[in-house]
Design a protein around this motif. Structure first.
Motif, short mmCIF file in Angstrom:
data_model
loop_
_atom_site.label_atom_id
_atom_site.label_comp_id
_atom_site.label_asym_id
_atom_site.label_seq_id
_atom_site.Cartn_x
_atom_site.Cartn_y
_atom_site.Cartn_z
N ALA A 18 3.88 -9.46 -0.12
CA ALA A 18 3.15 -8.43 0.18
C ALA A 18 3.02 -6.96 -0.61
O ALA A 18 4.18 -6.49 -0.73
CB ALA A 18 2.50 -8.63 1.50
N VAL A 19 1.81 -6.11 -1.01
CA VAL A 19 2.14 -4.85 -0.93
C VAL A 19 2.04 -4.65 -0.14
O VAL A 19 2.05 -4.11 1.34
CB VAL A 19 0.71 -4.21 -1.38
N GLY B 18 2.62 -1.97 3.32
CA GLY B 18 1.20 -0.81 4.14
C GLY B 18 -0.08 -1.40 3.49
O GLY B 18 -0.63 -1.13 4.04
N THR B 19 -0.02 -2.35 3.19
CA THR B 19 -1.34 -3.55 3.25
C THR B 19 -1.27 -4.63 4.32
O THR B 19 -2.57 -5.73 4.34
CB THR B 19 -2.00 -3.90 1.71
N ASN C 5 -2.36 -8.46 3.05
CA ASN C 5 -3.58 -8.04 2.71
C ASN C 5 -3.74 -8.39 1.59
O ASN C 5 -4.43 -9.15 0.80
CB ASN C 5 -4.74 -7.49 3.18
N ASN C 6 -2.82 -7.45 0.60
CA ASN C 6 -3.37 -7.43 -1.15
C ASN C 6 -1.95 -7.88 -1.37
O ASN C 6 -0.51 -7.76 -1.12
CB ASN C 6 -2.86 -5.92 -1.45
N LYS C 7 -1.86 -9.06 -2.18
CA LYS C 7 -0.18 -9.02 -3.23
C LYS C 7 -0.27 -9.44 -4.36
O LYS C 7 -1.19 -9.13 -4.58
CB LYS C 7 -0.70 -11.46 -2.83
#
Length: 186
Positions: A5-6, A8-9, A12-14
């Motif tokens: 996972a990115v 701070g997201t 939701n963003n990987k």
């Protein structure tokens, strides 16, 4: 683990993990070789993948006098000898493979950014070039000071490159007020 996972997201963003990128890049290299080397040619045209022979030719072009002398014959003989040496030692494959996998790894990431519309394809090319240069480093003896030309000198030069990259990232994070990332580096 195929993706992370990115930060701070909220997950939701990987992004793919390093091992996934490397595995994909190695697979891409051999698939590309079977399909005629289209991606390899693209990397060569953008200057990302080059072998020692190409670098040697570039060096000779800068120091060669062009005139009536028979330097062309000498260049031909040197080129043939370098091609033979590159094949016999396996150096051509090693150089091409490491530069290709580095370029393909960054291409996988920049393709995601281009598809999301946060980066242009021209910027992606610059990112790929910078990544490959940082991974590969400066290894031509003719481009290093004499003190860095031996085995010990190469190790010192590699460590020095690492230190410059670390310092550059630390200053970048400090300049953008990303204190957590800066602390992580130290």
């Amino acid at each position: 683990l195929r993706s992370v996972a990115v930060p701070g997201t909220g997950g939701n963003n990987k992004l793919p993990t390093t091992w996934k990128l490397l595995g994909n890049s190695i697979k891409m290299y051999f698939d590309d070789a079977r399909n005629g080397g289209v991606l390899l040619d693209e990397f060569r045209k953008s200057g990302v993948v080059s072998d020692v022979l190409y670098q040697h030719r570039q060096m000779l072009d800068t120091v060669t006098l062009r005139g009536d002398e028979s330097i062309g014959l000498l260049n031909e003989k040197i080129t043939k000898a370098m091609e033979l040496a590159g094949k016999v030692t396996g150096n051509k494959f090693a150089e091409e493979f490491t530069r290709f996998t580095a370029a393909a790894s960054m291409k996988q990431l920049t393709d995601l950014a281009v598809e999301a519309g946060v980066m242009s394809s021209r910027e992606a090319g610059a990112y790929i070039q910078t990544f490959v240069n940082r991974v590969q480093g400066n290894y031509l003896a003719s481009q290093r000071p004499i003190i860095f030309q031996g085995v010990l000198g190469q190790a010192i030069g590699l460590f020095q490159t690492y230190q410059f990259n670390l310092l550059q990232n630390l200053l970048r994070y400090a300049g953008t007020a990303e204190s957590r990332a800066a602390i992580t580096l130290t």
